[in-house]
Every structure is written in C-alpha cells, then in structure tokens.
Motif scaffolding. Structure first.
Motif, PDB file in Angstrom:
ATOM      1  N   THR A  23      56.512 -13.321 -16.837  1.00  0.00           N
ATOM      2  CA  THR A  23      57.613 -12.384 -16.667  1.00  0.00           C
ATOM      3  C   THR A  23      58.329 -12.715 -15.366  1.00  0.00           C
ATOM      4  OG1 THR A  23      56.408 -10.644 -17.824  1.00  0.00           O
ATOM      5  CG2 THR A  23      58.232  -9.952 -16.421  1.00  0.00           C
ATOM      6  N   LYS A  24      59.650 -12.958 -15.445  1.00  0.00           N
ATOM      7  CA  LYS A  24      60.418 -13.283 -14.241  1.00  0.00           C
ATOM      8  C   LYS A  24      60.527 -12.043 -13.355  1.00  0.00           C
ATOM      9  CE  LYS A  24      62.906 -17.024 -16.399  1.00  0.00           C
ATOM     10  NZ  LYS A  24      64.031 -17.388 -17.213  1.00  0.00           N
ATOM     11  N   VAL A  25      60.054 -12.175 -12.107  1.00  0.00           N
ATOM     12  CA  VAL A  25      60.044 -11.043 -11.180  1.00  0.00           C
ATOM     13  C   VAL A  25      60.892 -11.293  -9.936  1.00  0.00           C
ATOM     14  CG1 VAL A  25      57.789 -10.231 -11.979  1.00  0.00           C
ATOM     15  CG2 VAL A  25      57.911 -11.792 -10.017  1.00  0.00           C
ATOM     16  N   ALA A  26      61.412 -12.516  -9.796  1.00  0.00           N
ATOM     17  CA  ALA A  26      62.266 -12.845  -8.656  1.00  0.00           C
ATOM     18  C   ALA A  26      63.247 -13.929  -9.089  1.00  0.00           C
ATOM     19  CB  ALA A  26      61.430 -13.332  -7.481  1.00  0.00           C
ATOM     20  N   LYS A  27      64.467 -13.858  -8.532  1.00  0.00           N
ATOM     21  CA  LYS A  27      65.508 -14.807  -8.923  1.00  0.00           C
ATOM     22  C   LYS A  27      66.405 -15.097  -7.728  1.00  0.00           C
ATOM     23  CE  LYS A  27      67.514 -14.355 -13.050  1.00  0.00           C
ATOM     24  NZ  LYS A  27      68.413 -13.919 -14.137  1.00  0.00           N
ATOM     25  N   MET A  28      66.789 -16.369  -7.584  1.00  0.00           N
ATOM     26  CA  MET A  28      67.728 -16.809  -6.555  1.00  0.00           C
ATOM     27  C   MET A  28      68.812 -17.614  -7.271  1.00  0.00           C
ATOM     28  SD  MET A  28      66.994 -19.187  -3.214  1.00  0.00           S
ATOM     29  CE  MET A  28      66.204 -17.852  -2.339  1.00  0.00           C
ATOM     30  N   THR A  29      70.035 -17.068  -7.291  1.00  0.00           N
ATOM     31  CA  THR A  29      71.097 -17.701  -8.064  1.00  0.00           C
ATOM     32  C   THR A  29      71.932 -18.653  -7.206  1.00  0.00           C
ATOM     33  OG1 THR A  29      72.587 -15.837  -7.657  1.00  0.00           O
ATOM     34  CG2 THR A  29      71.264 -15.753  -9.664  1.00  0.00           C
ATOM     35  N   PHE A  30      72.525 -19.636  -7.894  1.00  0.00           N
ATOM     36  CA  PHE A  30      73.390 -20.591  -7.208  1.00  0.00           C
ATOM     37  C   PHE A  30      74.480 -21.067  -8.156  1.00  0.00           C
ATOM     38  CE2 PHE A  30      70.135 -23.273  -9.145  1.00  0.00           C
ATOM     39  CZ  PHE A  30      70.856 -24.338  -9.667  1.00  0.00           C
ATOM     40  N   VAL A  31      75.529 -21.616  -7.548  1.00  0.00           N
ATOM     41  CA  VAL A  31      76.601 -22.266  -8.306  1.00  0.00           C
ATOM     42  C   VAL A  31      76.815 -23.656  -7.717  1.00  0.00           C
ATOM     43  CG1 VAL A  31      77.792 -20.133  -8.961  1.00  0.00           C
ATOM     44  CG2 VAL A  31      78.417 -21.277  -6.847  1.00  0.00           C
ATOM     45  N   HIS A  42      72.720 -15.387  -4.106  1.00  0.00           N
ATOM     46  CA  HIS A  42      72.017 -14.105  -4.254  1.00  0.00           C
ATOM     47  C   HIS A  42      70.516 -14.336  -4.438  1.00  0.00           C
ATOM     48  CE1 HIS A  42      71.576  -9.873  -5.188  1.00  0.00           C
ATOM     49  NE2 HIS A  42      70.916 -10.181  -6.285  1.00  0.00           N
ATOM     50  N   THR A  43      69.728 -13.470  -3.820  1.00  0.00           N
ATOM     51  CA  THR A  43      68.276 -13.479  -4.001  1.00  0.00           C
ATOM     52  C   THR A  43      67.835 -12.062  -4.333  1.00  0.00           C
ATOM     53  OG1 THR A  43      68.032 -15.249  -2.373  1.00  0.00           O
ATOM     54  CG2 THR A  43      66.043 -14.005  -2.920  1.00  0.00           C
ATOM     55  N   GLU A  44      66.971 -11.963  -5.328  1.00  0.00           N
ATOM     56  CA  GLU A  44      66.510 -10.650  -5.774  1.00  0.00           C
ATOM     57  C   GLU A  44      65.029 -10.746  -6.151  1.00  0.00           C
ATOM     58  OE1 GLU A  44      67.645  -8.211  -9.717  1.00  0.00           O
ATOM     59  OE2 GLU A  44      69.345  -8.823  -8.472  1.00  0.00           O
ATOM     60  N   VAL A  45      64.240  -9.798  -5.645  1.00  0.00           N
ATOM     61  CA  VAL A  45      62.817  -9.730  -5.972  1.00  0.00           C
ATOM     62  C   VAL A  45      62.525  -8.307  -6.442  1.00  0.00           C
ATOM     63  CG1 VAL A  45      60.453  -9.936  -5.081  1.00  0.00           C
ATOM     64  CG2 VAL A  45      62.225 -11.483  -4.241  1.00  0.00           C
ATOM     65  N   ASN A  46      61.817  -8.177  -7.564  1.00  0.00           N
ATOM     66  CA  ASN A  46      61.422  -6.833  -8.015  1.00  0.00           C
ATOM     67  C   ASN A  46      60.670  -6.148  -6.884  1.00  0.00           C
ATOM     68  OD1 ASN A  46      62.454  -7.648 -10.454  1.00  0.00           O
ATOM     69  ND2 ASN A  46      60.600  -7.260 -11.631  1.00  0.00           N
ATOM     70  N   GLY A  51      57.289  -8.728  -0.182  1.00  0.00           N
ATOM     71  CA  GLY A  51      56.263  -9.089   0.792  1.00  0.00           C
ATOM     72  C   GLY A  51      55.261 -10.120   0.311  1.00  0.00           C
ATOM     73  N   LYS A  52      55.443 -10.669  -0.873  1.00  0.00           N
ATOM     74  CA  LYS A  52      54.511 -11.660  -1.407  1.00  0.00           C
ATOM     75  C   LYS A  52      54.978 -13.097  -1.172  1.00  0.00           C
ATOM     76  CE  LYS A  52      52.268  -8.734  -4.790  1.00  0.00           C
ATOM     77  NZ  LYS A  52      51.252  -8.294  -3.866  1.00  0.00           N
ATOM     78  N   GLY A  53      56.118 -13.270  -0.478  1.00  0.00           N
ATOM     79  CA  GLY A  53      56.597 -14.616  -0.164  1.00  0.00           C
ATOM     80  C   GLY A  53      57.370 -15.289  -1.283  1.00  0.00           C
ATOM     81  N   PHE A  54      57.754 -14.529  -2.301  1.00  0.00           N
ATOM     82  CA  PHE A  54      58.443 -15.142  -3.439  1.00  0.00           C
ATOM     83  C   PHE A  54      59.813 -15.695  -3.043  1.00  0.00           C
ATOM     84  CE2 PHE A  54      56.064 -12.593  -6.977  1.00  0.00           C
ATOM     85  CZ  PHE A  54      54.891 -13.255  -6.642  1.00  0.00           C
ATOM     86  N   GLY A  55      60.529 -14.996  -2.168  1.00  0.00           N
ATOM     87  CA  GLY A  55      61.825 -15.494  -1.699  1.00  0.00           C
ATOM     88  C   GLY A  55      61.679 -16.835  -1.001  1.00  0.00           C
TER      89      GLY A  55
END
Length: 94
Positions: A23-31, A42-46, A51-55
């Motif tokens: 299940t995708k719980v974090a996303k960092m978008t780019f163009v 943009h960076t987004e983490v559920n 605090g888990k270092g996903f970013g």
C-alpha cells in the motif's frame, strides 16, 4: 512490515513512493523540465507514518535516479530542498 521504495514515471512526470505491505503510504512527485532535469514539486507522507524517514528515502531514490539517468534535480518542494541543503553529498545532482 514489508517496505518498498519505488518509482513510476512517463516522459512528462512521475513520482517516487514508499509502499508498506503493498500500500503506497508516501509519495514525492516530479515533472520533467526538458530532457536533463526534473523538478521535485511535492512530498506527502500519510500522517501515521510521519517520522519513519520515508521522505528521506524518497529523496535518496531521486538522487539515485538522477545519477543513473545523468540528469539534474531542482527541488522546489520545501521538504526536498531541506534534505538537499542538509546533505552535501547530493550536490552533484543539483
């Protein structure tokens, strides 16, 4: 907990992600900004995974991608910019 750091993209845009148990719980978008640069916008983490270092892991994946493709990164996203500012060893892709 099975964790995957991945990437999906086409010729115009894409995103790096972290999936937990498929299940995708974090996303960092780019163009893409031309053939030799991406802009991280943009960076987004559920919230439950804050605090888990996903970013950080997604930025590391972006740096690996940039090095592999010999492209540069423009981090417009405040989170990504902060990571780049704190990590001089990533400066080769800026």
């Amino acid at each position: 907990m099975e964790e995957t750091i991945g990437l999906e993209y086409d010729e115009r845009k894409g995103y790096f992600y972290v999936a937990v148990n498929n299940t995708k719980v974090a996303k960092m978008t780019f163009v893409f900004a031309g053939p030799h640069k991406i802009i991280i916008d943009h960076t987004e983490v559920n919230p439950e995974y804050n605090g888990k270092g996903f970013g950080q892991k997604m930025v590391e994946k972006a740096v690996s991608f940039a090095r592999e493709k010999e492209i540069k990164i423009l981090p417009l996203c405040p989170f990504a910019k902060k990571v780049f500012d704190k990590t001089p060893e990533f400066s080769d892709v800026l």
